[in-house]
Design a protein around this motif. Structure first.
Motif, PDB file in Angstrom:
ATOM      1  N   PHE A 222       0.857  -1.183   0.000  1.00 18.48           N
ATOM      2  CA  PHE A 222       0.000   0.000   0.000  1.00 18.48           C
ATOM      3  C   PHE A 222       0.894   1.234   0.000  1.00 18.48           C
ATOM      4  O   PHE A 222       2.048   1.162   0.418  1.00 18.48           O
ATOM      5  CB  PHE A 222      -0.876  -0.030   1.259  1.00 18.48           C
TER       6      PHE A 222
ATOM      7  N   HIS B 213     -12.057  12.067   1.934  1.00 18.48           N
ATOM      8  CA  HIS B 213     -10.587  12.172   1.807  1.00 18.48           C
ATOM      9  C   HIS B 213     -10.239  11.983   0.335  1.00 18.48           C
ATOM     10  O   HIS B 213     -10.829  11.143  -0.349  1.00 18.48           O
ATOM     11  CB  HIS B 213      -9.966  11.087   2.683  1.00 18.48           C
TER      12      HIS B 213
ATOM     13  N   GLU C 297      -7.266  11.027  -1.097  1.00 20.87           N
ATOM     14  CA  GLU C 297      -6.275  10.045  -1.550  1.00 20.87           C
ATOM     15  C   GLU C 297      -6.978   8.996  -2.414  1.00 20.87           C
ATOM     16  O   GLU C 297      -8.134   8.617  -2.167  1.00 20.87           O
ATOM     17  CB  GLU C 297      -5.581   9.407  -0.338  1.00 20.87           C
TER      18      GLU C 297
ATOM     19  N   ASP D 135      -7.099   5.903  -2.887  1.00 18.08           N
ATOM     20  CA  ASP D 135      -7.725   4.648  -2.451  1.00 18.08           C
ATOM     21  C   ASP D 135      -9.192   4.875  -2.079  1.00 18.08           C
ATOM     22  O   ASP D 135      -9.954   3.916  -1.973  1.00 18.08           O
ATOM     23  CB  ASP D 135      -6.953   3.998  -1.303  1.00 18.08           C
ATOM     24  N   HIS D 136      -9.582   6.147  -1.906  1.00 16.74           N
ATOM     25  CA  HIS D 136     -10.988   6.451  -1.606  1.00 16.74           C
ATOM     26  C   HIS D 136     -11.664   7.251  -2.711  1.00 16.74           C
ATOM     27  O   HIS D 136     -12.884   7.207  -2.846  1.00 16.74           O
ATOM     28  CB  HIS D 136     -11.087   7.224  -0.287  1.00 16.74           C
TER      29      HIS D 136
ATOM     30  N   HIS E 219      -5.092  11.448   8.043  1.00 20.96           N
ATOM     31  CA  HIS E 219      -3.681  11.747   8.075  1.00 20.96           C
ATOM     32  C   HIS E 219      -3.253  12.721   6.984  1.00 20.96           C
ATOM     33  O   HIS E 219      -2.036  12.868   6.731  1.00 20.96           O
ATOM     34  CB  HIS E 219      -2.845  10.458   7.982  1.00 20.96           C
ATOM     35  N   TRP E 220      -4.186  13.392   6.335  1.00 19.18           N
ATOM     36  CA  TRP E 220      -3.881  14.409   5.323  1.00 19.18           C
ATOM     37  C   TRP E 220      -4.614  15.698   5.690  1.00 19.18           C
ATOM     38  O   TRP E 220      -5.580  15.665   6.455  1.00 19.18           O
ATOM     39  CB  TRP E 220      -4.359  13.941   3.938  1.00 19.18           C
TER      40      TRP E 220
ATOM     41  N   ASP F  15      -9.915   7.180   7.163  1.00 16.80           N
ATOM     42  CA  ASP F  15      -8.719   6.426   7.532  1.00 16.80           C
ATOM     43  C   ASP F  15      -8.601   6.203   9.047  1.00 16.80           C
ATOM     44  O   ASP F  15      -8.058   5.183   9.488  1.00 16.80           O
ATOM     45  CB  ASP F  15      -7.458   7.157   7.048  1.00 16.80           C
TER      46      ASP F  15
ATOM     47  N   SER G 227     -12.641   3.497   6.618  1.00 13.93           N
ATOM     48  CA  SER G 227     -12.532   3.226   5.179  1.00 13.93           C
ATOM     49  C   SER G 227     -11.624   2.049   4.873  1.00 13.93           C
ATOM     50  O   SER G 227     -11.461   1.686   3.711  1.00 13.93           O
ATOM     51  CB  SER G 227     -12.027   4.478   4.459  1.00 13.93           C
ATOM     52  N   HIS G 228     -11.002   1.492   5.902  1.00 19.33           N
ATOM     53  CA  HIS G 228     -10.207   0.275   5.709  1.00 19.33           C
ATOM     54  C   HIS G 228     -10.504  -0.688   6.854  1.00 19.33           C
ATOM     55  O   HIS G 228     -10.523  -0.285   8.025  1.00 19.33           O
ATOM     56  CB  HIS G 228      -8.702   0.574   5.748  1.00 19.33           C
TER      57      HIS G 228
HETATM   58 FE1  FEO Z   1      -5.262   8.292   3.287  1.00 21.61          FE
HETATM   59 FE2  FEO Z   1      -6.809   5.327   3.002  1.00 21.61          FE
HETATM   60  O1  FEO Z   1      -5.933   6.840   2.381  1.00 21.61           O
END
Ligand code: FEO
Length: 462
Positions: free
Chosen positions: A22, A79, A81, A83-84, A147-148, A166, A226-227
């Motif tokens: 990842f 978010h 990024e 992955d979302h 985290h962003w 996240d 989200s994960h």
């Molecule tokens: Fe910050 Fe799951 O991406």
């Protein structure tokens, strides 16, 4: 295919058992992962997040089997990024005018990645709400640097679900979706690995955010990240755990990490580990060869530790590249309240111990003076210094050469979460701060122009 979460809320994400890494190849995945997206079907139909770009066609086609896409009233992008957000281009090609609710920073993220496509953005801040019918509404909560800068959570009233993105997630594929169905050992292991390697640099923000979240007095029955697993059984257990982890966490553990050329440095590593066990039998001791072990797993062990010992032989007046790279990552993770010692063999000049000590200090560790610096292979005489080193690593007086940083009005200040540097000579003209304004004279409500966090998360730098 949709999976039922609660009442009119469904999971419509992607469980990826085959994912091995990842963030490119930076983060190791050992037990699969998921990108969780959610469909809310009240009087209004809402899609919360999407899935990673490679699965976008599958995502949109699956969604079409569940609903007419034109029925989607709102898209929430917690978010940016990919992955979302990676499926947004494919989705929005079908419903181009549908409003997308997200933070202003998220608009920058999405346009930065996918270009200006004329999407119908509605920017939101903490406390903004969106009515979705049947007496329910969504409340948006900014989660800056978790985290962003653009990160956000969405809370749904009525069903009392926090879609936390996240935060509170894990890279762990749970087919049954829920935490009470997951393997509890793996769930905890993946949650602490995720916290260590992704969230720990922002630990000070996590404490504040949890306080802010709890101050909202929102009943939370489900935390849907989200994960990984969705927390429905005692959902606040992960919030409580985050509060503990975010507070300079440590267990009674010593971790010894090293790389070696001809096994001399390895011998010292194991001698230190054995001595820890001799002096303190209840202390957990773990030993890792940096070149042969997963760096994220080692970091998780460092996170658990109250102290570490790091070893490298001297190579070309410095340390092995495997150890140097590992130390760079160690610095990024901003661990607190941990001691460290250095050791290593050498054949002629022998700089490795000094280099290790400097880099460990630079990474925020309290480095003890004691070290093992062995000319060629360690002898009984060399190893005679191990007991004192271990004694000090376990609790003796640490090196006091780590000085408190003096604060000066002329100094630049650095944002802990994002690294932005406030330079008094430049000021922050975009925020009305004139050049020449010392950091201490910035208004209390001034915030980092890059990530938006408050002044108290800045530190002075030389
Ligand atoms: Fe910050 Fe799951 O991406």
């Amino acid at each position: 295919m949709r999976r039922h979460i609660k009442n009119n809320v469904s999971w419509v994400g992607k469980i990826d058992w085959e994912l091995e890494t990842f963030h490119g190849d930076d983060y190791s995945i050992n037990n699969g992962s998921s990108q969780n997206a959610y469909l809310v079907e009240e009087e209004k139909t809402v899609l919360i997040d999407t899935v990673w770009t490679p699965h976008s066609t599958e995502f949109v086609e699956n969604l079409k089997k569940e609903i007419n896409l034109k029925k989607i009233d709102y898209v929430i992008a917690n978010h940016g990024e990919c992955d979302h957000s990676g499926s947004l281009p494919a989705l929005m090609a079908e419903i181009p005018n549908t409003p997308i609710y997200c933070t202003a920073q998220c608009v920058k993220s999405l346009e930065g990645q996918y270009g200006k496509r004329g999407w119908n953005f509605h920017t939101v801040k903490t406390g903004d709400t969106l009515e979705i019918g049947n007496g329910k509404k969504l409340i948006f909560i900014e989660m800056k640097m978790l985290h962003w800068p653009d990160s956000m959570a969405t809370y749904m009233t009525g069903d009392n679900i926090l879609f936390s993105n996240d935060a509170f997630g894990q890279h762990y594929a749970v087919d049954e979706l829920f935490n009470d169905k997951a393997n509890q050992c793996l769930l905890y292991r993946e949650a602490i690995k995720y916290f260590t390697n992704i969230l720990n640099p922002f630990a000070n923000l996590i404490t504040k955010k949890i306080d802010e979240l709890l101050a909202l007095n929102l009943p939370i029955e489900i935390i849907a990240p989200s994960h990984g697993a969705i927390w429905r059984e005692d959902p606040l257990q992960i919030v409580r755990q985050y509060a503990v982890w975010a507070n300079a966490y440590q267990e009674d553990q010593i971790t010894v990490v090293y790389d070696t050329m001809w096994e001399g440095t390895a011998k010292i590593a194991h001698a230190i580990a054995e001595e820890v066990k001799r002096q303190s039998p209840s202390t957990v001791v773990k030993v890792f060869n940096i070149a042969k072990s997963d760096k994220d797993d080692i970091m998780t062990e460092v996170f658990r530790s109250r102290a570490i010992a790091v070893g490298s032989p001297t190579v070309s007046n410095s340390i092995l590249s495997s150890v140097a790279g590992w130390l760079e990552f160690l610095k990024q993770l901003k661990f607190k309240n941990k001691r460290a010692a250095a050791f290593g063999c050498y054949g002629w000049s022998g700089e490795s111990v000094k280099v290790l000590q400097e880099r460990l200090r630079d990474a925020g560790f309290e480095v003890i003076d004691d070290n093992i610096r062995s000319f060629w292979n360690p002898t009984d005489e060399t190893l005679a210094a191990v007991p004192e080193l271990v004694g000090n690593l376990l609790g003796g007086k640490a090196d006091d050469s780590v000085e408190e940083t003096a604060v000066s009005p002329l100094r630049k200040w650095k944002c802990g979460p994002c690294g932005y540097i406030y330079d008094p000579a430049v000021g922050d003209p975009d925020s009305g701060i004139a050049p020449g304004t010392p950091f201490e004279q910035l208004p209390d409500d001034w915030s980092c122009p890059t990530c938006g966090v408050s002044k108290d998360l800045f530190s002075p730098i030389d």
